[in-house]
Enzyme design. Structure first.
Site, short mmCIF file in Angstrom:
data_model
loop_
_atom_site.label_atom_id
_atom_site.label_comp_id
_atom_site.label_asym_id
_atom_site.label_seq_id
_atom_site.Cartn_x
_atom_site.Cartn_y
_atom_site.Cartn_z
N LYS A 48 0.83 -1.21 0.00
CA LYS A 48 0.00 0.00 0.00
C LYS A 48 0.86 1.26 0.00
O LYS A 48 0.49 2.26 -0.60
CB LYS A 48 -0.95 0.01 1.21
CG LYS A 48 -2.06 -1.01 1.07
CD LYS A 48 -3.18 -0.78 2.07
CE LYS A 48 -4.32 -1.74 1.82
NZ LYS A 48 -5.39 -1.66 2.80
N LYS B 110 -4.57 -9.81 -5.81
CA LYS B 110 -5.84 -10.22 -5.21
C LYS B 110 -6.95 -9.23 -5.57
O LYS B 110 -6.68 -8.05 -5.82
CB LYS B 110 -5.71 -10.32 -3.68
CG LYS B 110 -5.58 -9.00 -2.97
CD LYS B 110 -5.86 -9.14 -1.47
CE LYS B 110 -5.99 -7.75 -0.86
NZ LYS B 110 -6.68 -7.67 0.38
N LYS C 134 -10.83 -3.96 -2.83
CA LYS C 134 -11.73 -2.80 -2.89
C LYS C 134 -11.03 -1.60 -3.48
O LYS C 134 -11.65 -0.73 -4.07
CB LYS C 134 -12.17 -2.40 -1.48
CG LYS C 134 -12.93 -3.44 -0.71
CD LYS C 134 -13.52 -2.78 0.53
CE LYS C 134 -13.66 -3.75 1.67
NZ LYS C 134 -12.44 -3.83 2.49
#
Ligand code: AQP
Length: 326
Positions: free
Chosen positions: A111, A192, A195
């Site tokens: 991230k 993966k 969202k």
């Protein structure tokens, strides 16, 4: 009775990966265990959000949790930020985990590589996640595969705290689903389903209508080999389709592969299975979404129930560390 805890972030609408990887397991555990399920809204703040975004997402997420079958009479559903115990314990655990351990977390690397603003919270949030889990004397944590590393860190933190300060926390086990533990993005099958993907073309949202789901599966990235085999290394796109179809129909993906010679029919069947699974959940969501006040009332009741357990664990941790009694 076994105590179960799991959480989900209100970072956007939930998707098929969240459902197959984690949420679907939560339903039977309501009956089989003493289950606590948190909407971890403080975690959502680790990445900057527009005003009101987290609150809206929290309400929608709670509505989805009730729509997929969580029963507030059978389990405890609440929002993390309603209990200050989570933050208080998180500090004690931040002081128990090392900088190096936090730096090794794959999700932080991932991230922070993509973020324009890397908050301190993004770095330390595994300690808050450990607090979420340890506050409830949790035996089992049902999660998707991507959470395995954080759960290992939670165990390390609990063991270190217990050895420094005396027996305080239950050391929890990670529980992964038999199928669907890692659902991949349909456009980028090496990543993966998430969202916060750049586009939602590879993400099946729980609220997607049948035509959209069919279109996303039709456009799913496969490969040029034109042979249907379950081989996650060399054929990630096709294996993801087989994995999804297997998870939804509760069949083994390798066996399913024998039924297909071409990718087209596999895509159609995977889409149809997902549409059939989601339709009743979407209908329930639409009913529940009509009354957001009821959903917030249920979360408030859940928070009161959660506090009765969390307050006791926090007090034990404070006392064992050697802080003044309150
Ligand atoms: N692709 C996935 N396959 C299987 N399980 C998954 N989970 C998430 N993605 C997949 C599981 O869903 C639960 C809740 O996840 P989360 O919302 O707490 O955070 P996340 O893991 O970071 O999920 P996202 O969707 O990728 O959100 P963003 O983009 O906001 O970070 C967890 O049990 C997780 O394992």
């Amino acid at each position: 009775m076994t105590r179960v805890f799991s959480g989900i972030q209100p970072t956007g609408d939930i998707h098929l990966g969240n459902y197959l990887g984690a949420l679907r397991q939560w339903i039977p555990l309501q009956q089989e265990a003493d289950a606590f399920y948190a909407i971890v809204d403080l975690h959502a703040l680790t990445v900057p959000k527009a005003p009101g975004e987290v609150l809206d997402a929290t309400t929608r997420l709670a509505q989805w949790l009730f729509a997929i079958g969580l029963d507030p009479q059978a389990c405890t559903v609440f929002a993390q930020s309603a209990l200050s115990e989570h933050n208080e314990l998180a500090w004690l655990l931040e002081c128990t985990v090392s900088f190096g351990e936090l730096r090794r977390m794959g999700q932080f690397k991932d991230k922070s590589d993509r973020a324009e603003f890397i908050s301190g919270g993004l770095f330390t949030y595994p300690a808050l996640q450990a607090a979420d889990i340890l506050l409830y004397d949790t035996d089992q944590v049902p999660v998707g595969e991507d959470q395995r590393q954080h759960l290992e860190l939670t165990r390390t933190i609990a063991e270190r705290f217990n050895s420094r300060h005396g027996e305080t926390f239950v050391v929890p086990e990670t529980v992964l689903p038999i199928a669907g533990a890692r659902v991949m993005d349909l456009q980028h099958p090496d990543s993966k389903m998430s969202k916060s993907a750049d586009t939602d073309a590879g993400t099946i949202m729980m609220s997607d209508q049948p035509a959209i789901i069919a279109k996303k599966f039709k456009r799913a990235v496969t490969d040029s080999e034109n042979s249907v085999r379950f081989d996650q290394i060399n054929k990630p796109g096709v294996s993801n389709l087989l994995g999804i179809l297997g998870a939804v129909t509760e069949r083994d993906p390798e066996t399913i592969a024998d039924d297909y010679e071409q990718y087209g029919p596999l895509k159609v069947d995977a889409a149809d299975a997902v549409i059939a699974m989601l339709e009743p959940l979407q209908a329930r969501y639409n009913d529940i979404a009509a009354d957001p006040a009821e959903c917030r009332r249920l979360l408030a009741i859940g928070a009161e129930k959660a506090r009765t357990v969390a307050a006791v664990t926090l007090e034990r941790a404070r006392s064992n560390v050697g802080l003044l009694p309150r």
